[in-house]
Design an enzyme around this catalytic site. Structure first.
Site: not given
Length: 774
Positions: A305, A505, A509
């Protein structure tokens, strides 16, 4: 409790074995046989109990080999061999228990000091309340030596002991506006903070939950070893039976059983895996079991990400835009805005307050503060009504041209804007961005060196911003505008071609983290749903910890395979020698003990420091680099001022006064800083990275910066008469060119040099795993 039982068994059998040897030396052989027989019986009782427990659980157990060896030793009168088998059995289970306890201890130490109470700052003074009653926005007081109870934002400077979370032993200086995590200790004078999370959502509560999940479970390799060990039982029994059948000597069968105990399989593999988990925990990486460690070792495709992973995950003030005819200078606009934002728990407020403190601006306490959710914040600061928020809220009527220009910049740069009005007059625009972590490109290269073959950026951000970040850090593919379902589909698609590692994080996700071969969550600023769903959790804000964790995982798997191969290979040879009649039970017991110790010793090497992506620097070099980094940060606003001054030269009458003032600062501050870097920083980099070639690019840009500033000086000095539009075009061209060079040079320095060291005042919190030398 279990470790105490195993320790008692080991001590009892060892004492009986040694006592028998002492009695034998005194000439009382019969008495020695009795003592050794007692040790054999103790081992037989323990192995019988283990077999019964396994039977109740309907689990196959290789303890049957040890049980048969003990029974056989008693049957053929090999009491000494039986005692040795008992000691071997006891030492094996003791080592296993201690390794498991050590892994749990490394993990549980992270949660040992979870806070229970907090002190709320009230008008009548601090009031102690249960930590569960703290709400977001509460003002708290943390006394000297007290634990920070919840995540918060500092209202003033503080000295903190963060060793419980980061492992770094030295106190860390934090400034007003910086975030602080629950579980750290106030190592200085009493500090005040604003709570930004409840106790349940704070870092330490999340760590406690993570530790509960992170007990060392059975890894795939360990399960394979267990199955192989169970399959080893009939092979052993067949070989022992053949030795007995062909020779008619039951002693040979017992000798085969004595050397056949597969301790290298039963102990070496799990010890190596649990040692790897323990080693990772020391560096701030929680691995939730042996299976996760093995999946981490097997990973070949890395999916990231963007926000909070490849970028800092928190905004940083990059510029303050003010109108040409500004009634307040940019520094005063920032000071008023930061003073007001001291009372806000918003993430942008922290960035603005931190920027003001970095510029040494004196903040004052705001009054009559009101927040309109979705719009902004307003209040009184030093007699001025200050309003922060969206443009439509602070500007009534048509937007001025400078405001429209300022609104375009965030769209082009992928940044954020906060508009400021003072006494109902638009006064400035604060521009903030989420910068790419300086160490991210280095970390991606380290991942590739560790065996990752494909790196993919998966983000919900806009394609333009995602592509820019992807180019900077060096990924193979970029997928933008992804929602959680898109991320999940991408992970599953990549998983079909190779084992995947997904790093994120955020809450969005979590599904992808759960679906990946191994999910890695960055939870340094608080454990979220992503940490709950992940297999591996980083509780330190350092990406290099992940690269080191992969190296640790791969090393531990290699160690486990090596220990098993050596141990079982030697055991197989010993079995054949025993079946041929060349290895009596007593000698076989001694040999098998040596094999077990050798295999376990190999497995324990997984606890030794593994190769890491560190850069060796002397303490003196670290201090120098930190000083230069502090200067580097101090001149950042000056770089942005180059663009601001150029933007202001957009219409007549042209005033070159701001350009001349800027030139004075560039020559006095920026050039002096660049020359200090050339003389001091680049030699440090050359020593750390292995040669001057690593610094040649930075040295070239130092020369170019000096050249461009000289050209600007000569151009401005020539313009002593009336300034024509063509002259201003030359000046603006030089300013914009200088701005572009400075931005690129700063980015290169932050990635290539300053990413090697911790920020000043935060030893060991550096972004590339600094290792001191000397």
């Amino acid at each position: 409790m279990r470790q105490q039982r195993e320790r008692a068994l080991f001590l009892a059998t060892t004492v009986l074995l040694l006592a028998g040897l002492a009695v034998t030396a005194a000439g009382a052989r019969q008495a020695a046989e009795v003592v050794w027989g007692a040790a054999t019986l103790l081992g037989l009782l323990y192995s019988t109990a283990s077999l019964i427990t396994a039977a109740r659980r309907r689990e196959a157990s290789v303890d049957v080999i040890a049980w048969l060896a003990l029974v056989g030793a008693l049957w053929v009168g090999e009491a000494f061999a039986g005692a040795m088998i008992a000691v071997m059995l006891a030492s094996g289970v003791l080592l296993e228990a201690r390794a498991a306890a050590r892994a749990r201890r490394e993990l549980s130490a992270l949660a040992a000091r979870a806070p229970r109470t907090a002190r709320r700052d009230t008008a009548s003074g601090p009031v102690e309340v249960p930590v569960s009653e703290v709400t977001v926005g509460d003002r708290l007081v943390v006394g000297s030596g007290e634990i920070v109870p919840v995540d918060g934002r500092l209202l003033g400077p503080a000295v903190l002991d963060e060793s419980a979370l980061t492992g770094e032993p030295l106190p860390v200086e934090r400034h007003a506006g910086e975030d602080v995590r629950s579980g750290v200790v106030n190592a200085g004078s009493p500090a005040r903070l604003t709570a930004t999370a409840t106790a349940e959502a704070s870092t330490y509560a999340g760590v406690v939950r993570l530790v509960e999940q992170a007990q060392a479970g059975s890894a795939p390799f360990v399960r394979i070893a267990d199955r192989f060990a169970v399959a080893f039982v009939p092979v052993t029994l067949l070989l022992a039976g053949l030795a007995w059948a062909f020779t008619g000597d039951p002693v040979r069968a017992v000798a085969v059983l004595v050397v056949a105990t597969p301790c290298p399989l039963l102990l070496a593999a799990p010890i190596a895996i649990m040692s790897g988990i323990s080693r990772a925990a020391r560096s701030g990486v929680i691995v939730k079991g042996g299976g996760a460690l093995e999946q981490l070792a097997a990973g070949r495709v890395l999916l990231f990400d963007k926000t909070g992973t490849l970028t800092a995950g928190r905004p940083v003030l990059t510029d303050v835009v003010t109108p040409v005819e500004a009634h307040l200078p940019a520094a005063e606009v920032l000071r008023l805005a930061a003073s007001l934002d001291q009372s806000s728990a918003h993430v942008l407020a922290g960035a603005i307050v931190t920027a003001a403190h970095d510029r040494a601006l004196a903040l004052t306490a705001p009054e009559e503060v009101h927040e309109r959710h979705g719009y902004g914040l307003e209040g009184m600061v030093d007699g001025h009504r200050v309003r922060l928020g969206k443009a439509a809220w602070i500007v009534h009527g048509p937007l001025p041209g400078w405001v429209r220009h300022a609104r375009r910049r965030p769209a082009l740069d992928g940044s954020l804007s906060v508009f400021v009005a003072v006494d109902d007059v638009p006064a400035g625009v604060l521009l903030l961005e989420d910068p790419v972590r300086p160490q991210a490109p280095r970390m991606i290269r380290a991942m590739r060196a560790a065996g990752v073959t494909r790196v993919v950026l998966v983000t919900g951000d806009r394609a333009e911003t995602a592509e820019t970040v992807g180019r900077i850090v060096g990924v193979d593919a970029v997928h933008a505008d992804c929602d959680p379902a898109d991320k999940l589909s991408l992970v599953r698609a990549e998983q079909e071609s190779a084992p995947t590692i997904m790093v994120g994080d955020g809450v969005n996700d979590a599904p992808a983290l759960a679906a990946a071969g191994v999910g890695v969550a960055l939870a340094a600023r608080g454990a979220t749903a992503s940490a709950e769903a992940a297999d591996v959790v980083l509780i330190v804000d350092r990406l290099d910890a992940l690269a080191d964790a992969i190296l640790t995982a791969r090393r531990c798997r290699t160690v486990a395979v090596g220990a098993v191969t050596v141990g079982m290979g030697l055991s197989a040879v010993a079995m054949l020698v025993a079946a041929a009649g060349y290895l009596p039970p007593a000698a076989g017991a001694l040999l098998q003990e040596g094999i077990d110790v050798a295999a376990i010793a190999i497995a324990l090497t997984a606890l030794l420091p593994a190769p890491s992506h560190t850069v060796a620097m002397t303490p003196a070099d670290v201090v120098t680099a930190q000083r230069l980094y502090a200067e580097h940060r101090d001149v950042r606003p000056l770089v942005e001022q180059v663009r601001t001054v150029a933007d202001a030269l957009n219409r007549a009458p042209y005033d070159l006064g701001p350009v001349r003032d800027l030139l004075e600062q560039l020559e006095a501050r920026l050039l002096a800083h660049e020359q200090a870097e050339e003389a001091e920083l680049l030699p440090i980099m050359a020593r750390a990275l292995g040669g001057v070639e690593a610094t040649s690019g930075l040295s070239r840009t130092h020369a170019e910066i000096e050249h461009q500033i000289g050209r600007l000086r000569r151009t401005v000095d020539d313009l002593v008469q009336q300034v024509e539009p063509e002259d201003v075009t030359d000046v603006r061209r030089l300013l914009y060119g200088l701005y572009a060079i400075l931005r690129l040079h700063n980015a290169q320095e932050e990635e290539g040099a300053f990413s090697l060291v911790p920020e000043p005042g935060t030893p060991g919190a550096g972004v590339s795993g600094l290792r001191h030398r000397g």
